[in-house]
Design a protein around this motif. Structure first.
Motif, short mmCIF file in Angstrom:
data_model
loop_
_atom_site.label_atom_id
_atom_site.label_comp_id
_atom_site.label_asym_id
_atom_site.label_seq_id
_atom_site.Cartn_x
_atom_site.Cartn_y
_atom_site.Cartn_z
N ASP A 131 46.52 35.43 46.09
CA ASP A 131 47.41 36.03 47.23
C ASP A 131 48.04 35.00 47.98
O ASP A 131 47.33 33.88 48.31
CB ASP A 131 46.85 37.24 48.09
CG ASP A 131 46.51 38.17 47.35
OD1 ASP A 131 47.29 38.79 46.52
OD2 ASP A 131 45.23 38.70 47.18
N LEU A 136 46.79 47.69 45.40
CA LEU A 136 45.21 47.44 45.75
C LEU A 136 44.47 46.74 44.71
O LEU A 136 44.55 47.24 43.60
CB LEU A 136 44.53 48.69 45.98
CG LEU A 136 43.09 48.78 46.49
CD1 LEU A 136 42.98 47.99 47.99
CD2 LEU A 136 42.41 50.05 46.53
N ASN A 137 43.98 45.71 44.85
CA ASN A 137 43.41 44.69 44.00
C ASN A 137 44.17 44.27 42.83
O ASN A 137 43.89 44.31 41.60
CB ASN A 137 41.90 45.37 43.54
CG ASN A 137 41.16 45.44 44.78
OD1 ASN A 137 40.89 44.85 45.68
ND2 ASN A 137 40.27 46.37 44.58
N ARG A 138 45.59 44.30 43.18
CA ARG A 138 46.76 43.58 42.45
C ARG A 138 47.02 44.95 41.38
O ARG A 138 47.53 44.65 40.30
CB ARG A 138 46.14 42.47 41.50
CG ARG A 138 45.68 41.31 42.51
CD ARG A 138 45.89 40.11 41.69
NE ARG A 138 46.91 39.51 41.14
CZ ARG A 138 47.88 38.97 41.83
NH1 ARG A 138 47.75 38.81 43.29
NH2 ARG A 138 48.85 38.41 41.04
N GLU A 176 51.85 51.21 47.97
CA GLU A 176 50.53 50.54 47.89
C GLU A 176 49.98 49.86 46.77
O GLU A 176 50.34 50.29 45.61
CB GLU A 176 49.32 51.62 48.33
CG GLU A 176 48.06 51.11 48.64
CD GLU A 176 46.93 51.88 49.09
OE1 GLU A 176 46.05 51.54 49.47
OE2 GLU A 176 47.40 53.27 48.89
N MET A 191 42.17 43.42 48.33
CA MET A 191 43.31 43.35 49.30
C MET A 191 44.25 44.39 49.40
O MET A 191 45.00 44.27 48.24
CB MET A 191 43.95 41.80 49.35
CG MET A 191 45.03 41.59 50.46
SD MET A 191 45.31 39.97 50.24
CE MET A 191 46.36 39.74 51.90
N ARG A 192 44.37 45.25 50.37
CA ARG A 192 45.39 46.22 50.34
C ARG A 192 46.53 45.68 50.98
O ARG A 192 46.80 45.06 52.01
CB ARG A 192 44.88 47.38 51.21
CG ARG A 192 45.92 48.62 51.22
CD ARG A 192 45.10 49.79 51.81
NE ARG A 192 45.96 50.89 52.21
CZ ARG A 192 46.66 51.00 53.18
NH1 ARG A 192 46.51 50.36 54.29
NH2 ARG A 192 47.49 52.01 53.07
N HIS A 209 49.90 57.34 48.08
CA HIS A 209 49.96 55.75 47.90
C HIS A 209 51.48 55.29 48.16
O HIS A 209 51.74 54.25 48.03
CB HIS A 209 49.42 55.36 46.44
CG HIS A 209 48.10 55.71 46.32
ND1 HIS A 209 47.02 55.04 46.94
CD2 HIS A 209 47.46 56.46 45.33
CE1 HIS A 209 45.90 55.72 46.60
NE2 HIS A 209 46.16 56.44 45.66
N ALA A 250 46.56 47.33 56.48
CA ALA A 250 46.99 46.59 55.35
C ALA A 250 47.83 45.27 55.35
O ALA A 250 48.08 45.12 56.72
CB ALA A 250 48.08 47.55 54.65
N LEU A 301 49.74 51.24 42.86
CA LEU A 301 49.08 52.39 42.97
C LEU A 301 50.24 53.62 42.79
O LEU A 301 51.35 53.33 43.49
CB LEU A 301 48.25 52.79 44.04
CG LEU A 301 46.99 52.04 44.14
CD1 LEU A 301 46.24 52.45 45.45
CD2 LEU A 301 46.18 51.85 42.95
#
Length: 247
Positions: free
Chosen positions: A180, A30-32, A28, A1-2, A40, A87, A35
């Protein structure tokens, strides 16, 4: 999930009263995983095209001189829209920041983001920790997020802190399905002026439509029509019911 962690700083509390953004920051996740790197992170100081009140400068430290040569929101809007595309936005007190962003997009005739999914961490924190303070500083302390370097509010710094708080509230950095928080469309948090007007008008006419129809006798109808014709004649043919384009 972004996910995109987002925060803004502004000239005041109400975009509908002329307040504008002076800074926007977004990071950002991404996948917890938080970044790093330019692609990002989205960060800009913004020229609000108005003065920044001294009492607000004391909160975020951004004064007129600092944003004098900064771009306007219109100049960076497309970069912002590209950055958040696809997102889910994560915002602490979403109605505040979205109110400013969506108002700017509306003012400049830019694409609306009313359907973008949004997670409000303030609303979630209030459910998870009822009857307690749930501002960002308190949540940082509650979830052991280092904030000693936060002397003033700042959109980028607060986005970084929010990312850590969000991960803390939802189980940490280890990826797992169902961790989430459910999202809502941005329109759930912000009522644009034209939408609010439409709802007010509907409420007004709804009460009228619920009234029982009047019973009008023939002689009353004839008297009404005679009066309308008389007004039309005495106005020199300028009655608005004969010119619907003027209504």
């Amino acid at each position: 999930m972004r996910l995109i962690m987002l925060d803004t700083e502004t000239t005041g509390l109400s975009p509908l009263k002329g307040d504008r953004m002076v800074e926007i920051g977004a990071i950002e996740v991404l996948n917890r995983k938080v970044l790093s790197g330019d692609k990002h992170v989205f960060h800009h100081y913004i020229n609000p095209e108005r003065d920044i009140p001294p009492e607000v400068v004391r909160i975020h430290g951004i004064d007129n001189k600092k944003v004098k040569n900064a771009p306007t929101f219109k100049e960076i809007a497309q970069q912002f829209l590209d950055f958040i595309e696809g997102a889910t936005l994560v915002i602490h007190n979403a109605s505040f920041d979205l109110g400013f962003i969506m108002n700017e997009l509306r003012l400049h005739g830019l694409p609306n983001i009313q359907n973008i999914p949004v997670i409000d961490t303030l609303a979630f924190a209030r459910k998870k920790h009822p009857n307690q303070r749930n501002n960002l500083d308190v949540l940082c302390d509650r979830y052991n997020v280092e904030r000693g370097h936060r002397e003033l509010h700042g959109a980028l710094l607060d986005s970084e802190l929010l990312a850590e708080v969000y991960l803390g509230m939802t189980g940490g950095r280890q990826f797992s399905l169902g961790m989430d928080i459910p999202s809502l469309p941005a329109s759930s948090f912000v009522q644009l002026p034209e939408q609010s007007r439409g709802r007010d008008e509907q409420a007004e006419t709804a009460s009228m439509m619920q009234r029982k129809p009047l019973t009008i006798e023939d002689h009353e109808h004839q008297a009404h029509m005679s009066m309308m014709q008389r007004i039309h004649k005495e106005s020199g043919g300028k009655s608005i019911w004969h010119h619907p384009e003027l209504v």
